[in-house]
Design an enzyme around this catalytic site. Structure first.
Site, PDB file in Angstrom:
ATOM      1  N   ASP A   1      79.143  38.342  31.750  1.00 20.89           N
ATOM      2  CA  ASP A   1      78.196  38.310  32.874  1.00 20.89           C
ATOM      3  C   ASP A   1      76.931  37.530  32.519  1.00 20.89           C
ATOM      4  OD1 ASP A   1      79.663  39.742  34.748  1.00 20.89           O
ATOM      5  OD2 ASP A   1      78.643  41.645  34.378  1.00 20.89           O
TER       6      ASP A   1
ATOM      7  N   HIS B   1      72.282  42.031  35.945  1.00 19.66           N
ATOM      8  CA  HIS B   1      72.061  40.803  36.707  1.00 19.66           C
ATOM      9  C   HIS B   1      70.591  40.600  37.067  1.00 19.66           C
ATOM     10  CE1 HIS B   1      76.353  40.508  36.857  1.00 19.66           C
ATOM     11  NE2 HIS B   1      76.474  41.619  37.558  1.00 19.66           N
TER      12      HIS B   1
ATOM     13  N   HIS C   1      81.168  35.536  37.409  1.00 24.49           N
ATOM     14  CA  HIS C   1      82.357  35.320  36.567  1.00 24.49           C
ATOM     15  C   HIS C   1      82.792  33.856  36.606  1.00 24.49           C
ATOM     16  CE1 HIS C   1      83.414  39.844  37.349  1.00 24.49           C
ATOM     17  NE2 HIS C   1      82.308  39.683  36.643  1.00 24.49           N
TER      18      HIS C   1
ATOM     19  N   HIS D   1      82.324  42.335  28.437  1.00 25.41           N
ATOM     20  CA  HIS D   1      82.146  41.908  29.826  1.00 25.41           C
ATOM     21  C   HIS D   1      80.669  41.683  30.151  1.00 25.41           C
ATOM     22  CE1 HIS D   1      83.197  41.142  33.957  1.00 25.41           C
ATOM     23  NE2 HIS D   1      82.128  41.846  34.291  1.00 25.41           N
TER      24      HIS D   1
END
Length: 306
Positions: free
Chosen positions: A245, A268, A81, A241
């Site tokens: 990311d 991720h 973030h 969001h």
């Protein structure tokens, strides 16, 4: 276009989403061509983490960078973030001093970090800003149907789609495209919060994850929908969001990307896998500067101190 750092140091403190550890974080100006460098100042000697795709060693629910010192793994978790906010503002050079093993979660979005950066002011530096320009398609996928790819594009465009079998998600809110600029980033994705399923919390806490999570810093979902009393900030806050990311994960390349990023059910791990595949192929990209022309990515000019 010139490189950017902060005009002044600035501090923040808070709690890590997964570890629950309290930390104090100080963002400090850095010289040209330093890049983004995290520093564990609670360690002796101080452990430095100059960002690169290779430093990402753990991707379970967050992006964690790891260095080894005296046969011990020193970590900083949940950096995505903050990295996203740095990409949004266009910061090239920065020292991030931190007193624990996780970046504070703040409200679960990037908005508090953006406020910090703008409060500190942006300093233009006497060196050209470097960009990574995608020259050919690079694609990775996983066994769960996740796909992430780069392709050439004059700008930075992110296309993201998610797929959750849950009442809070519907087809109209599961896809989004962001044509990146500072203004678009601030407006469209910077306030989107991280989210999690209440049914998973017990299992996560058994693995020492989610120890700092609560409805003040994340969207909670039960079997019926959103638990937070205030509801969602946007109907499609979840996919927003995911783009937030991705912007942070991709900034681990060390420079802004000029190209198109397309992802379905990525996270991720896959974002990092894509970056590693890119840097492994020198013909897939080039590092460029824009000294005599405007770059294809626009950064806001507010709070700039020349």
């Amino acid at each position: 276009m010139k490189q950017r750092t902060l005009a002044n140091p600035i501090k923040a403190k808070g709690v890590g989403l997964h570890t629950g550890h309290k930390s104090i974080m100080t963002l400090r100006p850095a010289p040209v061509n330093t890049g983004i460098v995290f520093r564990r100042i609670d360690q002796t000697p101080i452990v430095e983490f100059p960002v690169s795709p290779e430093l990402v060693k753990e991707t379970m629910l967050c992006t964690t960078i790891v260095q080894e010192q005296d046969n011990q793994k020193i970590k900083i978790a949940t950096i995505e973030h903050l990295m996203s906010a740095l990409a949004g503002v266009g910061i090239d050079n920065l020292y991030i001093d931190i007193t624990a093993d996780e970046v504070p979660i703040m409200d679960g979005s990037a908005s508090h970090f953006i406020f910090l950066l703008q409060s500190a002011g942006i300093q233009l530096q006497e060196a050209s800003k470097k960009f990574i320009r995608i020259k050919k398609q690079v694609k990775v996928q996983n066994e769960k149907g996740g796909v992430a790819e780069f392709s050439p594009y004059e700008g930075f465009r992110l296309n993201f789609s998610i797929e959750f079998d849950h009442p809070a998600f519907d087809q109209t809110a599961e896809k989004m495209t962001l044509s990146f600029s500072s203004t678009a980033y601030f407006k469209e994705v910077s306030r989107a919060r991280t989210f999690g399923f209440m049914k998973d919390m017990e299992k996560l806490r058994a693995q020492n994850l989610g120890l700092g999570a609560g409805l003040h810093n994340a969207i909670g979902l039960d079997e019926n929908g959103v638990v937070n009393q205030e509801g969602l900030r946007d109907k499609d806050e979840f996919v927003r969001h995911k783009i937030l990311d991705a912007v942070g994960d991709l900034y681990m390349a060390g420079h802004p990307i000029i190209g198109e990023f397309t992802a379905h059910k990525s996270g991720h791990a896959l974002n990092n896998q894509l970056l590693r595949a890119l840097v492994a192929d020198p013909e897939a990209y080039e590092v460029v500067t824009y000294d005599d022309e405007e770059p294809p990515i626009q950064y806001g000019s507010s709070k700039i101190l020349v």
